[in-house]
Design a protein around this motif. Structure first.
Motif, PDB file in Angstrom:
ATOM      1  N   THR A 247     -11.835  -0.846  -5.608  1.00 61.25           N
ATOM      2  CA  THR A 247     -11.389  -2.240  -5.728  1.00 61.25           C
ATOM      3  C   THR A 247     -10.162  -2.467  -4.842  1.00 61.25           C
ATOM      4  O   THR A 247     -10.054  -3.492  -4.163  1.00 61.25           O
ATOM      5  N   LEU A 248      -9.252  -1.497  -4.851  1.00 62.61           N
ATOM      6  CA  LEU A 248      -8.044  -1.627  -4.026  1.00 62.61           C
ATOM      7  C   LEU A 248      -8.408  -1.602  -2.545  1.00 62.61           C
ATOM      8  O   LEU A 248      -7.895  -2.400  -1.751  1.00 62.61           O
TER       9      LEU A 248
ATOM     10  N   ILE B  26      -8.587   6.928  -4.437  1.00 64.80           N
ATOM     11  CA  ILE B  26      -8.184   5.519  -4.375  1.00 64.80           C
ATOM     12  C   ILE B  26      -9.299   4.639  -4.904  1.00 64.80           C
ATOM     13  O   ILE B  26     -10.470   4.829  -4.580  1.00 64.80           O
ATOM     14  N   SER B  27      -8.907   3.668  -5.709  1.00 67.47           N
ATOM     15  CA  SER B  27      -9.894   2.780  -6.321  1.00 67.47           C
ATOM     16  C   SER B  27     -10.620   1.958  -5.256  1.00 67.47           C
ATOM     17  O   SER B  27      -9.971   1.366  -4.384  1.00 67.47           O
TER      18      SER B  27
ATOM     19  N   ILE C 249     -11.228  -2.446  -1.127  1.00 64.49           N
ATOM     20  CA  ILE C 249     -11.882  -3.695  -0.721  1.00 64.49           C
ATOM     21  C   ILE C 249     -10.836  -4.807  -0.587  1.00 64.49           C
ATOM     22  O   ILE C 249     -10.822  -5.547   0.401  1.00 64.49           O
ATOM     23  N   GLY C 250      -9.946  -4.895  -1.574  1.00 66.12           N
ATOM     24  CA  GLY C 250      -8.896  -5.917  -1.511  1.00 66.12           C
ATOM     25  C   GLY C 250      -8.053  -5.760  -0.258  1.00 66.12           C
ATOM     26  O   GLY C 250      -7.795  -6.718   0.474  1.00 66.12           O
ATOM     27  N   PHE C 251      -7.662  -4.522   0.017  1.00 67.33           N
ATOM     28  CA  PHE C 251      -6.830  -4.261   1.189  1.00 67.33           C
ATOM     29  C   PHE C 251      -7.588  -4.595   2.474  1.00 67.33           C
ATOM     30  O   PHE C 251      -7.052  -5.227   3.387  1.00 67.33           O
TER      31      PHE C 251
ATOM     32  N   LEU D 274     -10.115  -6.651   2.929  1.00 68.48           N
ATOM     33  CA  LEU D 274     -10.318  -8.097   3.099  1.00 68.48           C
ATOM     34  C   LEU D 274      -9.039  -8.756   3.597  1.00 68.48           C
ATOM     35  O   LEU D 274      -9.057  -9.544   4.550  1.00 68.48           O
ATOM     36  N   LEU D 275      -7.910  -8.401   2.958  1.00 66.31           N
ATOM     37  CA  LEU D 275      -6.661  -9.077   3.325  1.00 66.31           C
ATOM     38  C   LEU D 275      -6.167  -8.648   4.708  1.00 66.31           C
ATOM     39  O   LEU D 275      -5.808  -9.501   5.530  1.00 66.31           O
TER      40      LEU D 275
ATOM     41  N   VAL E 129       2.137   1.812  -3.424  1.00 61.28           N
ATOM     42  CA  VAL E 129       1.074   2.344  -4.283  1.00 61.28           C
ATOM     43  C   VAL E 129       0.878   3.841  -4.027  1.00 61.28           C
ATOM     44  O   VAL E 129       0.755   4.633  -4.953  1.00 61.28           O
TER      45      VAL E 129
ATOM     46  N   MET F 225       0.831  -1.205   0.000  1.00 65.02           N
ATOM     47  CA  MET F 225       0.000   0.000   0.000  1.00 65.02           C
ATOM     48  C   MET F 225       0.868   1.260   0.000  1.00 65.02           C
ATOM     49  O   MET F 225       0.568   2.235  -0.689  1.00 65.02           O
TER      50      MET F 225
END
Lengths: 411, 450
Positions: B34-35, B31-32, B37-39, B41-42, B18, B15
């Motif tokens: 999608t990014l 910030i997208s 949500i991905g961040f 979740l992980l 990025v 991150m």
């Protein structure tokens, strides 16, 4: 409200569409091939989009962009995770060389011819004409497997090795599309058509490797056998969203990053099959949604339409035929391969659609012409491909028992 | 453990890269999603794992992960980004409501009716009167309450009291799923929590209506307001019943991807409720407020109790529950407004301890009178601490009805709810463990037998 209606229609279609196949319906081979490629969803998108009912207008389509990014990364992972080097090595090496030769020749023929055409009509500045021609060349070289699948379902190739070769080319040439697409993106400036410096290309490549390998490494580190269904799905979904999101944020390609990450996982992770199964389960609904959105962005009223599509169709056919001929001739084969084998590899869709969706989110200004040409040509190629395969291999195939295209609907 | 730690560091480093490497796109200034949500979740997945290893609930890890990486501490994503993702919270809430309804089994409720009834009434009365009294007693120390006359002070204190009664079915269900708990303690606590979710709406409306007379001079008691509220709840139940029947039909006849269907249905109910409400108010000058969560809950209840598909429904829901919980609790954590928390944390802390003490007292008395099982007697209070969504919803209503005092009440109670949100799941997990109803307990028992 529009967004709500759009979601309901798209989700409903994806849900139902993912459960229906048309392989055993009473339709002609060409029409079946269209259904397998999913062109009907593009048509639905067209109907819902700006050229139709305007439910999926520009604003609504923009709201779906996070999903497109996620979907592209998903497609990349799915494609990449199937490239287990150990497995690829079990296939004859010359298959790969034949595929490479046909891919390069098709790319060159289509790109050059389209560039000449764009240059002659003087509709675009030089840089834009170059970008458009290259992307068309990249999209042209990959082959969809739909026509082969349809033919194989109804007919049996007398020499299975020939069919295996065709299937191999149709599966692997997408990798060349992606490779060329990567090189294109590395040397071009997203949003504009300017050509980048070597340093910028290196930075692009480095960041792409980073956006692919970090999530793949996280997946490897986090993976363990005892994961429950939900944990595994959560991890994989998170990884895909992270890859796609990072790529988009950095101005990279979610498709390419996903592909690289998928290849890495395929060759290092012992749970690749579990991941592949999960990705395959979600493929169809995701693909359907992406196609609907792609169709919605299709602008039917473009000036260059008919001549550009015709030239693309002619030169793609020429590229495929010449490319495959050259590829086959360069190597001695253990079994007879007809010189016009390229006619059986004209089916278009799958990876080409993925590439133009990715192109659309990176180059929104330039994408409408590409979408227009690819979609019309895809319908054309899907209609004629199964018949071309049959007429070309007339003496080399036997009809399987049962009606040629009969049977019940398969759900 | 080492791998998880490396993973965690990798996610953070990625991150940072990025954020700092610049972009090839000129237009990308936000910030997208999608990014994010991905961040989310992980990072929450890893943090949840650390918490689990420490014997704490995963959901507390998810909440804290959202809080720490969110807009007020590390700022990995902005408040605007979190707002963009709030629709995911609505979907998750609908999902949780379906789940909550289907966890209510008429047979079990009838079987445990005595403790359920006593505990529901006992805890409600004690917590409400207890917290109201404590807030009233310290009202002179609360700056915004000082200028109000005595009756208004009591009225304001009663708002603190009534919101303290609310609980969080989402947290309770998430903990039960995480620990795979089963048994009388589990079902009693869950039943009470869910029943309270419905009751609190009515009680809150009653208290607010009475308070309007005191806090806003000139107001009149609107009995019709309460009657209309009951009517709204009834409509929600009827709609939920039919929705439940539709879900039964789907399970029975349509072999489609169930998880997508259930989330789509949840989304549809959310949107339909808002649409129906605004349509009726625009066309018939009637302020109908259909509560979508009640509809989903009633639908889940119908599937569980009026068909043979209750267990199938729960099993299918369980398959997708982890991603839903991670997204929901992380976004919940990220939505906690620390600026508001800073202003009211001392009073929030006082109310937090008062509430817990009252829950302890109320549970103790009720279980004694009901002569409940020992494990319920000793541990029931631990299951009632959690607070989340509904309390925040009620707080917004308080601000809407009493803008002047409401904003101060909100600042204080958000601090309390935040603490309850974090401590509550820990308490409930501990309670389940002490009651011997978790999967780990069952494993230990079977190990001993062997």
């Amino acid at each position: 409200m529009k967004f709500l209606i759009a979601i309901i229609i798209i989700a409903g279609t994806a849900l139902i569409g993912s459960r229906i196949t048309f392989i055993r319906t009473q339709l002609g081979l060409g029409v079946k091939s269209i259904f397998i490629t999913g062109i009907e969803y593009i048509m639905l998108g067209l109907l819902l989009g700006g050229s139709g009912l305007n439910i999926l207008d520009v604003d609504t389509i923009r709201k779906f962009q996070p999903f497109l990014i996620f979907g592209l990364a998903w497609v990349g992972y799915l494609y990449g995770i199937q490239f287990e080097i150990k497995l690829v090595r079990t296939l004859p090496e010359k298959y790969f060389s034949i595929t490479a030769i046909q891919a390069i020749i098709t790319f060159i023929i289509v790109s050059v011819s389209m560039f000449v055409f764009f240059h002659l009509i003087s509709l675009f500045p030089l840089e834009k004409a170059i970008v458009l021609s290259i992307i068309l060349g990249i999209a042209a070289l990959s082959t969809a497997q739909s026509a082969l699948a349809i033919t194989n379902r109804n007919f049996k190739f007398r020499d299975q090795r020939l069919f295996d070769l065709l299937r191999y080319i149709a599966s692997v040439d997408g990798l060349f599309s992606m490779m060329f697409f990567s090189i294109f993106l590395a040397f071009s400036n997203p949003g504009t058509a300017a050509i980048s410096s070597i340093l910028s290309a290196l930075k692009w490549s480095g960041l792409t490797a980073f956006a692919a390998l970090v999530p793949a490494l996280i997946f490897l580190l986090m993976n363990k056998s005892g994961y429950k269904h939900g944990d595994f799905h959560l991890l994989l979904t998170g990884i895909i969203a992270f890859t796609g999101g990072m790529s988009w944020q950095l101005g990279l390609s979610p498709l390419i990053s996903g592909l690289l990450a998928g290849i890495f996982i395929a060759n290092t992770c012992k749970f690749r099959i579990r991941a592949l199964n999960f990705l395959s389960d979600g493929e169809k609904p995701i693909y359907i949604i992406m196609l609907i959105i792609l169709g919605a962005g299709w602008n039917l009223g473009l000036k260059i339409s008919i001549p550009a599509v015709l030239i693309f169709i002619v030169f793609r056919t020429a590229g495929k035929v010449v490319g495959n001929f050259a590829g086959v001739k360069s190597f001695r084969s253990a079994f007879p391969i007809p010189p016009g084998v390229g006619f059986s590899l004209l089916s278009e869709g799958g990876i080409s659609f993925g590439i133009i969706i990715n192109f659309k989110i990176l180059y929104p200004e330039l994408s409408s012409h590409i979408i227009h040409i690819i979609l019309i040509s895809a319908v054309f190629f899907e209609l004629i491909s199964p018949r071309l395969i049959l007429s070309f291999f007339q003496e080399r195939v036997d009809q399987k028992s049962g009606p040629l295209s009969g049977g019940k609907d398969e759900k | 453990m080492k791998n998880r730690l490396i993973t965690f560091i990798l996610i953070i480093l990625a991150m940072l890269v990025v954020f700092n490497s610049g972009t090839f796109l000129n237009s990308s200034d936000s910030i997208s999603p999608t990014l994010i949500i991905g961040f989310m979740l992980l990072s929450s997945f890893v943090v949840g794992f650390f918490f689990e290893r420490g014997g704490l609930p995963r959901i507390t890890g998810y909440i804290l992960s959202g809080l720490v990486f969110g807009p007020f501490i590390l700022k990995f994503y902005s408040s605007e980004s979190v707002e963009e993702l709030l629709f995911l919270n609505s979907l998750a809430l609908a999902f949780i409501a379906f789940n909550a309804g289907s966890e209510l089994r008429i047979k079990e409720i009838i079987h445990d009716i005595k403790p359920i009834l006593y505990l529901t009434m006992g805890v409600t009365i004690v917590v409400f009167t207890g917290v109201t009294t404590i807030v009233f007693l310290i009202s002179d120390l609360i700056p915004f309450m000082k200028p109000y006359p005595l009756p208004a002070k009591i009225a304001i204190a009663s708002i603190f009291g009534i919101i303290s009664v609310a609980r969080s079915p989402s947290s309770a269900i998430a903990i039960i799923n995480e620990t795979k708990a089963k048994g009388s303690y589990t079902s009693t606590i869950l039943s009470i929590t869910i029943i309270m979710d419905v009751l609190i709406i009515i009680l809150f409306a009653l208290v607010i209506s009475i308070n309007s007379l005191v806090i806003e001079p000139g107001s009149t008691f609107e009995f019709s307001f309460i009657a209309f509220l009951v009517f709204e709840i009834l409509i929600a139940f009827v709609l939920g019943f039919f929705l439940g029947k539709f879900i039964i039909f789907l399970i029975n006849r349509i072999k489609v991807e169930f998880s997508v269907v259930i989330i789509a249905l949840g989304f549809f109910v959310m949107k339909f409720s808002h649409f129906a409400g605004s349509f009726i108010s625009n066309n018939y000058e009637m302020n109908l407020n259909l509560e979508p969560l009640l509809i989903c809950m009633a639908a889940g209840f119908t599937v569980q109790n009026f068909s043979g598909y209750g267990d199938i429904f729960l099993k299918r829901m369980d398959k997708i529950s982890i991603p839903v919980y991670v997204a929901f609790f992380t976004i919940t954590g990220a939505s906690i407004n620390l600026d508001l928390l800073r202003t009211g944390w001392i009073l929030g802390l006082i109310i937090f301890f008062s509430r817990i003490s009252m829950i302890y007292l109320g549970s103790g008395l009720s279980t004694k009178i009901a002569r409940s099982e020992k494990k319920i007697k000793e541990n029931s209070w631990l299951g009632f601490i959690t607070q989340a969504g509904i309390s925040l919803g009620l707080l917004s209503e308080v601000v809407r009805r009493f803008p002047e005092a409401g904003i101060h009440i909100q600042a204080i109670l958000i601090a309390t709810i935040t603490l309850n949100q974090i401590i509550g799941p820990v308490g409930f997990k501990y309670g389940l463990f002490r009651a011997g109803e978790t999967f780990r307990n069952r494993e230990e028992t079977s190990d001993k037998k062997q």
